[in-house]
Design an enzyme around this catalytic site. Structure first.
Site, PDB file in Angstrom:
ATOM      1  N   ASP A  43       0.964  -1.332  -0.224  1.00  0.00           N
ATOM      2  CA  ASP A  43      -0.067  -0.037   0.027  1.00  0.00           C
ATOM      3  C   ASP A  43       0.795   1.199   0.225  1.00  0.00           C
ATOM      4  O   ASP A  43       1.558   1.576   0.965  1.00  0.00           O
ATOM      5  CB  ASP A  43      -0.889   0.135   1.300  1.00  0.00           C
ATOM      6  CG  ASP A  43      -2.025   1.240   1.117  1.00  0.00           C
ATOM      7  OD1 ASP A  43      -2.030   1.790   0.304  1.00  0.00           O
ATOM      8  OD2 ASP A  43      -2.782   1.019   2.119  1.00  0.00           O
ATOM      9  N   ASP A  44       0.776   1.952  -1.046  1.00  0.00           N
ATOM     10  CA  ASP A  44       1.429   3.047  -1.318  1.00  0.00           C
ATOM     11  C   ASP A  44       3.138   2.984  -1.241  1.00  0.00           C
ATOM     12  O   ASP A  44       3.919   3.981  -1.080  1.00  0.00           O
ATOM     13  CB  ASP A  44       1.341   4.216   0.034  1.00  0.00           C
ATOM     14  CG  ASP A  44       0.037   4.892   0.157  1.00  0.00           C
ATOM     15  OD1 ASP A  44      -0.791   4.348  -0.667  1.00  0.00           O
ATOM     16  OD2 ASP A  44      -0.003   5.541   0.947  1.00  0.00           O
ATOM     17  N   CYS A  83      -6.153   4.278  -3.237  1.00  0.00           N
ATOM     18  CA  CYS A  83      -6.415   2.948  -2.718  1.00  0.00           C
ATOM     19  C   CYS A  83      -7.594   2.230  -3.243  1.00  0.00           C
ATOM     20  O   CYS A  83      -7.550   1.117  -4.082  1.00  0.00           O
ATOM     21  CB  CYS A  83      -6.656   2.977  -1.230  1.00  0.00           C
ATOM     22  SG  CYS A  83      -4.990   3.296  -0.401  1.00  0.00           S
ATOM     23  N   ARG A  87      -7.741  -0.877  -5.969  1.00  0.00           N
ATOM     24  CA  ARG A  87      -8.241  -2.180  -5.655  1.00  0.00           C
ATOM     25  C   ARG A  87      -9.295  -2.863  -6.332  1.00  0.00           C
ATOM     26  O   ARG A  87      -9.434  -3.889  -6.850  1.00  0.00           O
ATOM     27  CB  ARG A  87      -8.665  -2.378  -4.154  1.00  0.00           C
ATOM     28  CG  ARG A  87      -7.194  -2.187  -3.277  1.00  0.00           C
ATOM     29  CD  ARG A  87      -7.305  -1.625  -2.025  1.00  0.00           C
ATOM     30  NE  ARG A  87      -5.913  -1.007  -1.611  1.00  0.00           N
ATOM     31  CZ  ARG A  87      -4.909  -1.495  -1.002  1.00  0.00           C
ATOM     32  NH1 ARG A  87      -5.191  -2.751  -0.567  1.00  0.00           N
ATOM     33  NH2 ARG A  87      -3.817  -0.954  -0.884  1.00  0.00           N
ATOM     34  N   LYS A 136      -5.579  -5.434   4.021  1.00  0.00           N
ATOM     35  CA  LYS A 136      -6.515  -4.330   3.515  1.00  0.00           C
ATOM     36  C   LYS A 136      -7.500  -4.551   2.386  1.00  0.00           C
ATOM     37  O   LYS A 136      -7.212  -4.653   1.416  1.00  0.00           O
ATOM     38  CB  LYS A 136      -5.680  -3.209   3.432  1.00  0.00           C
ATOM     39  CG  LYS A 136      -6.483  -1.906   3.238  1.00  0.00           C
ATOM     40  CD  LYS A 136      -5.257  -0.735   2.857  1.00  0.00           C
ATOM     41  CE  LYS A 136      -6.152   0.601   2.019  1.00  0.00           C
ATOM     42  NZ  LYS A 136      -5.190   1.558   2.346  1.00  0.00           N
ATOM     43  N   HIS A 138     -10.643  -2.377   1.628  1.00  0.00           N
ATOM     44  CA  HIS A 138     -10.849  -0.984   1.161  1.00  0.00           C
ATOM     45  C   HIS A 138     -11.875  -0.891  -0.125  1.00  0.00           C
ATOM     46  O   HIS A 138     -11.774  -0.004  -0.949  1.00  0.00           O
ATOM     47  CB  HIS A 138      -9.522  -0.275   0.900  1.00  0.00           C
ATOM     48  CG  HIS A 138      -9.484   1.259   1.120  1.00  0.00           C
ATOM     49  ND1 HIS A 138      -8.635   2.227   1.159  1.00  0.00           N
ATOM     50  CD2 HIS A 138     -10.774   1.881   1.721  1.00  0.00           C
ATOM     51  CE1 HIS A 138      -9.131   3.261   1.581  1.00  0.00           C
ATOM     52  NE2 HIS A 138     -10.463   3.199   1.947  1.00  0.00           N
ATOM     53  N   SER A 161      -8.263   2.042   5.504  1.00  0.00           N
ATOM     54  CA  SER A 161      -6.943   2.424   5.591  1.00  0.00           C
ATOM     55  C   SER A 161      -6.568   2.647   6.925  1.00  0.00           C
ATOM     56  O   SER A 161      -7.312   2.790   8.033  1.00  0.00           O
ATOM     57  CB  SER A 161      -6.587   3.499   5.021  1.00  0.00           C
ATOM     58  OG  SER A 161      -6.517   3.484   3.451  1.00  0.00           O
ATOM     59  N   HIS A 223       1.761   2.311   3.898  1.00  0.00           N
ATOM     60  CA  HIS A 223       0.919   3.538   4.106  1.00  0.00           C
ATOM     61  C   HIS A 223       0.860   4.218   5.404  1.00  0.00           C
ATOM     62  O   HIS A 223       1.145   3.335   6.497  1.00  0.00           O
ATOM     63  CB  HIS A 223      -0.771   3.037   4.030  1.00  0.00           C
ATOM     64  CG  HIS A 223      -1.850   4.196   3.870  1.00  0.00           C
ATOM     65  ND1 HIS A 223      -2.004   4.883   4.798  1.00  0.00           N
ATOM     66  CD2 HIS A 223      -2.687   4.549   2.813  1.00  0.00           C
ATOM     67  CE1 HIS A 223      -2.978   5.842   4.457  1.00  0.00           C
ATOM     68  NE2 HIS A 223      -3.383   5.560   3.054  1.00  0.00           N
ATOM     69  N   ASP A 275      -0.272  -0.639  -4.841  1.00  0.00           N
ATOM     70  CA  ASP A 275      -1.694  -0.019  -5.200  1.00  0.00           C
ATOM     71  C   ASP A 275      -1.701   1.156  -5.814  1.00  0.00           C
ATOM     72  O   ASP A 275      -2.482   1.451  -6.498  1.00  0.00           O
ATOM     73  CB  ASP A 275      -2.767  -0.338  -3.885  1.00  0.00           C
ATOM     74  CG  ASP A 275      -2.421   0.848  -3.175  1.00  0.00           C
ATOM     75  OD1 ASP A 275      -1.309   1.272  -2.745  1.00  0.00           O
ATOM     76  OD2 ASP A 275      -3.455   1.359  -2.320  1.00  0.00           O
ATOM     77  N   ASN A 276      -0.382   1.904  -5.513  1.00  0.00           N
ATOM     78  CA  ASN A 276      -0.189   3.241  -6.221  1.00  0.00           C
ATOM     79  C   ASN A 276       1.189   3.735  -5.725  1.00  0.00           C
ATOM     80  O   ASN A 276       1.890   3.017  -4.873  1.00  0.00           O
ATOM     81  CB  ASN A 276      -1.387   4.260  -5.725  1.00  0.00           C
ATOM     82  CG  ASN A 276      -1.643   4.335  -4.281  1.00  0.00           C
ATOM     83  OD1 ASN A 276      -2.457   3.956  -3.848  1.00  0.00           O
ATOM     84  ND2 ASN A 276      -0.679   4.926  -3.512  1.00  0.00           N
ATOM     85  N   LYS A 307       1.684   9.521  -5.175  1.00  0.00           N
ATOM     86  CA  LYS A 307       0.320   9.270  -4.757  1.00  0.00           C
ATOM     87  C   LYS A 307      -0.747  10.029  -5.296  1.00  0.00           C
ATOM     88  O   LYS A 307      -0.357  11.171  -4.773  1.00  0.00           O
ATOM     89  CB  LYS A 307       0.154   8.464  -3.415  1.00  0.00           C
ATOM     90  CG  LYS A 307      -1.346   8.202  -3.114  1.00  0.00           C
ATOM     91  CD  LYS A 307      -1.423   7.629  -1.515  1.00  0.00           C
ATOM     92  CE  LYS A 307      -2.786   7.378  -1.085  1.00  0.00           C
ATOM     93  NZ  LYS A 307      -2.729   7.051   0.001  1.00  0.00           N
TER      94      LYS A 307
END
Ligand SMILES: [Ca+2]
Length: 456
Positions: A43-44, A83, A87, A136, A138, A161, A223, A275-276, A307
């Site tokens: 994540d991130d 996010c 996803r 996660k 989301h 998150s 994240h 994811d980003n 992001k």
């Protein structure tokens, strides 16, 4: 009585027959058993955050080795710079705009992944796979939207998150871990998330190593707010952020070790991506105690932006895939590929057709992953975190609309092969390419409006 006896006899014969077929199945198991698939989603995590992608300080030996044993892509895109949208695309193979998912769902959000969507997990379950998710989600945290309602046999994790709690987000909704659809009572300790997720993922592999399985491990890290177990804290030369990423590397190693111990290493496709791009901005809500600091941010390496942006740093992310005997070791490619492509690819691996009656934006890239030709992916559309279409790229050129605070967007053109950092706008030199890509964006947007796939 006679009827009962006959029935018992028939049952005995059936049992013998099924024992025989089981023995036969076991004899041919390694050749015939469908391959497992493991997707690890950070994540991130930024493009530049792993050793294999050039980070000078963060040590990621397990991920670097995974890349050396398989394929590393340098033009791989998460499908949105934020996010929930990202996803959605990973699980459905569709741009998030099609599902009405914008940005990041908040604790007060009442929407989520639509009931009519078909996910990778739905497809794998229909092929007889055991499907597990850890981490996660989301994509909606109210009844109707849980992972168990979208193809996952088991679930353990956070439904949104790890910053969606006071003091960072002003909400009175308590943050809870879930198992299946059941809330686990008690406060969530952010520092333990990676370790807990890892334990759950390893347990899933141990329990299901004797049958085809699909595991989706979606980490909450890196994240913000960053959380790291005490035994990993202070180890990295890159500070707290480095500690967190190095812990993800350890976690990946645990998963890989579990695959080997279960005897399925060679029959499992492992994918690691993000994811980003990295979080870099500093909204005022983060400047409260416990304070999030600028060094908690990741790196997009040579890429511009972060992001939430439609610059390369927003969506171009690390991608590593390993499948011994299928993906040639030591492969590196700059061909275009996207998280959108994973659903069609995994569906082919499982021998299942694609969902019908809806647009699927991704393409089957299995042959490409296996080194048999170029990637079939020809283009990628860039969205803002709010769901605005802001650009498109083909194999070489990127058209980008830079929106000022007020007024008309500025049209920019970048040659991504010569200028991956997006430093030189060459729109004036190539009006024909600008016109072609603008038309491509217009047609794509018009097709979205007409395809009715918002409610599949
Ligand atoms: Ca993210």
């Amino acid at each position: 009585m006679r009827g009962v006896k006959l029935t018992l006899h028939a049952l005995t014969l059936a049992a013998i027959a099924s024992t025989a077929s089981l023995a036969h199945a076991q004899a041919t198991t390694t050749a015939a058993r469908p391959p497992n698939v493991v997707i690890i989603f950070a994540d991130d995590l930024g493009y530049g955050d792993l050793g294999a992608y050039g980070h000078p300080l963060i040590k990621t030996p397990r991920l670097d080795r995974l890349a050396a044993e398989g394929l590393k892509l340098t033009s791989f895109y998460a499908s949105a710079p934020v996010c929930s949208s990202s996803r959605y695309s990973l699980l459905t193979g569709r741009y998030a705009i099609r599902g009405g998912i914008n940005g990041a769902l908040m604790p007060e959000s009442t929407n989520g992944l639509g009931a009519g969507e078909t996910t990778i997990a739905d497809i794998m379950r229909s092929a007889g796979y055991r499907t597990g998710m850890v981490g996660k989600w989301h994509l909606g945290h109210r009844p109707g939207f849980f992972p168990s309602e979208h193809g996952f046999d088991s679930y353990f994790g956070l439904l949104y998150s790890n910053d969606m709690i006071r003091p960072w987000v002003q909400t009175d909704v308590p943050m809870r871990l879930y198992r299946g659809t059941e809330e686990i009572p008690g406060e969530v300790d952010n520092a333990t998330l990676t370790e807990r997720y890892t334990g759950e993922a390893v347990a899933f592999i141990r329990e299901n190593g004797n049958r085809p399985f699909f595991l989706y491990l979606a980490h909450s890290m890196p994240h913000v707010p960053l959380g790291v177990s005490p035994r990993f804290a202070g180890r990295s030369a890159n500070g707290r952020y480095g500690d967190v990423v190095e812990m993800l590397d350890w976690s990946t190693g645990q998963v890989l070790d579990a695959l080997r111990e279960a005897g399925v290493e060679r029959n499992t496709l492992v994918i690691f991506t993000s994811d980003n791009g990295p979080w870099m901005d500093m909204p005022p809500r983060m400047l409260v105690e416990p304070r999030i600091v600028r060094t908690d941010a990741g790196s997009a390496g040579p890429l511009r932006g972060s992001k939430g942006t439609s610059w390369e740093g927003g969506t171009r992310v690390p991608f590593i895939a390993r499948w011994p005997g299928r993906i040639p070791a030591g492969s590196v490619s700059s061909d275009l590929a996207r998280t959108l492509d994973l659903l069609p690819t995994v569906a082919r691996i499982a021998g299942r057709p694609l969902p019908e009656n809806r647009a699927i934006d991704g393409q089957d890239i299995l042959d490409f992953l296996e080194g048999n030709g170029p990637s079939p992916a020809q283009e990628f559309f860039y969205y803002s975190s709010g769901g605005r279409l802001e650009g498109v790229r083909d194999r070489r050129w990127k058209l980008h609309l830079a929106y000022p605070d007020k007024g008309e967007p500025m049209t920019e053109l970048f040659d991504l092969l010569a200028d991956p950092s997006e430093r030189w706008n060459v729109a004036d030199e190539h009006p024909d390419i600008v016109a072609r890509l603008r038309e491509r964006m217009r047609r794509f947007a018009a097709g979205l409006a007409g395809d009715g796939s918002r409610q599949p």
